[in-house]
Structure formats: C-alpha cells, structure tokens
Design a protein around this motif. Sequence first.
Motif, short mmCIF file in Angstrom:
data_model
loop_
_atom_site.label_atom_id
_atom_site.label_comp_id
_atom_site.label_asym_id
_atom_site.label_seq_id
_atom_site.Cartn_x
_atom_site.Cartn_y
_atom_site.Cartn_z
N ILE A 1 18.26 4.97 -8.06
CA ILE A 1 18.89 6.25 -8.41
C ILE A 1 18.25 7.34 -7.57
CG2 ILE A 1 19.21 7.93 -10.25
CD1 ILE A 1 19.13 5.58 -12.22
N ALA A 2 19.06 8.16 -6.97
CA ALA A 2 18.58 9.29 -6.18
C ALA A 2 18.36 10.47 -7.13
CB ALA A 2 19.58 9.65 -5.09
N TYR A 3 17.11 10.69 -7.48
CA TYR A 3 16.80 11.74 -8.46
C TYR A 3 17.04 13.14 -7.90
CZ TYR A 3 14.84 8.04 -11.23
OH TYR A 3 14.69 6.89 -11.96
N ALA A 4 16.99 13.29 -6.59
CA ALA A 4 17.23 14.60 -5.98
C ALA A 4 18.67 15.04 -6.21
CB ALA A 4 16.91 14.55 -4.49
N ASN A 5 19.60 14.10 -6.32
CA ASN A 5 21.01 14.44 -6.53
C ASN A 5 21.40 14.33 -8.00
OD1 ASN A 5 21.24 14.78 -3.79
ND2 ASN A 5 21.85 12.66 -3.43
N LYS A 6 20.43 14.42 -8.89
CA LYS A 6 20.63 14.38 -10.34
C LYS A 6 21.33 13.10 -10.79
CE LYS A 6 20.51 19.33 -11.02
NZ LYS A 6 20.16 19.83 -9.77
N GLY A 7 21.02 11.99 -10.14
CA GLY A 7 21.52 10.69 -10.57
C GLY A 7 22.96 10.40 -10.20
N LYS A 8 23.62 11.25 -9.43
CA LYS A 8 25.03 11.02 -9.09
C LYS A 8 25.18 9.98 -7.98
CE LYS A 8 26.38 15.60 -10.56
NZ LYS A 8 26.87 16.89 -10.17
N ASP A 9 24.25 9.97 -7.05
CA ASP A 9 24.31 9.03 -5.94
C ASP A 9 23.21 8.00 -6.09
OD1 ASP A 9 26.37 10.45 -4.76
OD2 ASP A 9 25.01 11.73 -3.63
N LYS A 10 23.42 6.89 -5.42
CA LYS A 10 22.39 5.85 -5.39
C LYS A 10 22.01 5.61 -3.94
CE LYS A 10 23.85 3.76 -9.60
NZ LYS A 10 23.41 2.81 -10.51
N ASP A 11 20.72 5.39 -3.73
CA ASP A 11 20.21 5.12 -2.40
C ASP A 11 19.95 3.64 -2.23
OD1 ASP A 11 20.24 7.79 -1.66
OD2 ASP A 11 18.19 8.15 -2.35
N LEU A 12 20.08 3.16 -1.00
CA LEU A 12 19.80 1.77 -0.69
C LEU A 12 18.50 1.71 0.11
CD1 LEU A 12 20.69 -1.21 -0.66
CD2 LEU A 12 21.87 -0.72 1.48
N ASP B 1 0.87 -1.17 0.00
CA ASP B 1 0.00 0.00 0.00
C ASP B 1 0.91 1.22 0.00
OD1 ASP B 1 -1.92 1.89 0.44
OD2 ASP B 1 -2.68 1.03 2.29
N PRO B 2 0.61 2.26 -0.77
CA PRO B 2 1.47 3.45 -0.74
C PRO B 2 1.68 4.03 0.66
CG PRO B 2 -0.11 3.62 -2.54
CD PRO B 2 -0.47 2.38 -1.75
N VAL B 3 0.72 3.82 1.56
CA VAL B 3 0.86 4.32 2.92
C VAL B 3 2.00 3.61 3.65
CG1 VAL B 3 -0.35 4.53 5.14
CG2 VAL B 3 -1.57 4.96 3.02
N THR B 4 2.27 2.35 3.30
CA THR B 4 3.30 1.59 3.99
C THR B 4 4.69 1.80 3.38
OG1 THR B 4 2.98 -0.38 2.60
CG2 THR B 4 1.65 -0.21 4.62
N ARG B 5 4.80 2.60 2.34
CA ARG B 5 6.09 2.83 1.70
C ARG B 5 6.77 4.03 2.36
NH1 ARG B 5 3.86 2.34 -4.42
NH2 ARG B 5 3.10 0.22 -4.20
N ILE B 6 7.24 3.82 3.55
CA ILE B 6 7.84 4.88 4.34
C ILE B 6 9.26 5.12 3.86
CG2 ILE B 6 8.49 5.60 6.66
CD1 ILE B 6 6.29 3.56 7.60
N GLY B 7 9.54 6.31 3.40
CA GLY B 7 10.88 6.66 2.95
C GLY B 7 11.34 5.86 1.75
N GLY B 8 10.43 5.36 0.94
CA GLY B 8 10.81 4.61 -0.25
C GLY B 8 10.95 3.12 -0.03
N GLU B 9 10.91 2.67 1.21
CA GLU B 9 11.02 1.25 1.48
C GLU B 9 9.64 0.60 1.40
OE1 GLU B 9 13.24 0.65 5.04
OE2 GLU B 9 15.00 1.62 4.20
N LYS B 10 9.57 -0.59 0.81
CA LYS B 10 8.31 -1.27 0.60
C LYS B 10 8.25 -2.54 1.44
CE LYS B 10 8.17 0.22 -4.19
NZ LYS B 10 8.13 -0.23 -5.59
N SER B 11 7.08 -2.78 1.99
CA SER B 11 6.86 -3.99 2.76
C SER B 11 5.55 -4.61 2.28
CB SER B 11 6.77 -3.65 4.25
OG SER B 11 6.64 -4.82 5.00
#
Length: 152
Positions: free
Chosen positions: A77-88, A21-31
């Motif tokens: 890909i971390a779009y906020a950093n214009k694709g330079k960094d990747k988030d886990l 559920d989109p509500v459970t996607r806290i900070g981009g993490e999915k369960s």
Amino acid sequence: MKKHRNSIEFEVYGDYALFSDPVTRIGGEKSTYHIPTYEALKGIVESIYWKPTIIWYIDAVRIMNDIQTETKGVRTIAYANKGKDKDLFYYTYLKNVRYQVLAHFEFNNNYPELKEDQNENKHHNIAKRMVQRGGRRDVFLGTRECQAFVEP
C-alpha cells in the motif's frame, strides 16, 4: 570449534529467507544476504529459548542446501497516496534454506537481582527441551513472512 558444556545443536529450515540490512533497502526493495547474519541466528536461538538471565552466543553455522535466490514482485500500500494506489516492489529471497546451528549461553551479569536464577543445568535442560518442541515462540528466517521450523 570448541563445544561448550551448555551447547545446543539444531537445524532450522524454511521455504524462504530474507536476511537484509536497512542500508540495502533502496526505494523499498529488499535484497537478501546469501548467508544468515549473526543477529538473525541469535534471534532464532532466542525464539527457541530466552531468559534475561542468559546471553546466547553462536559458535558455528553450516549451510546445508545450495544457495538459491528468487525474486518476487510484492504489492504494498502506498501510504503517501492515502492507500488509493499500490506500489510494486521486488524482494529477493533465499529459497529452500536449511542451516545447522551450534550455540551456547553464558550468564548475564547485568542483572544482579537474577543471580539466584543462574542455574546452568536448569537452563540447558530447558533449552534442549525447547529444541525438541521446535521452539517456544514462532521462528522466522530474517523477516516475519519467512516462517521457519526447528528440529534437533
């Protein structure tokens, strides 16, 4: 459970499933939920056979395998950093899933111009053939990365 005249029965299975559920996607993490949602099952049936003339209803679902979860680290890909960094991020999937589904259809009366296409026998036979073929479109278990397979 009452079985309708135009019912189809099938098994759907896959290595992984992610019913969230989109509500459970806290900070981009999915369960995932431990069982498939009604809309996810309806989407699976519509991937097998869909026409605007009919509306599918899920009558029953049976969970065939033990409920197991697996958490994976996913780099995005971390779009906020214009694709330079990747988030886990950590995604929690259901693992090794298999469900038996019973569904039936009713005619969609919201389209009066499709009244001549309301042939129950025709649509039921096509739906049964599509179950035999494994579906008309690609079938997924919740998200696109969780490929599914359909058998009668």
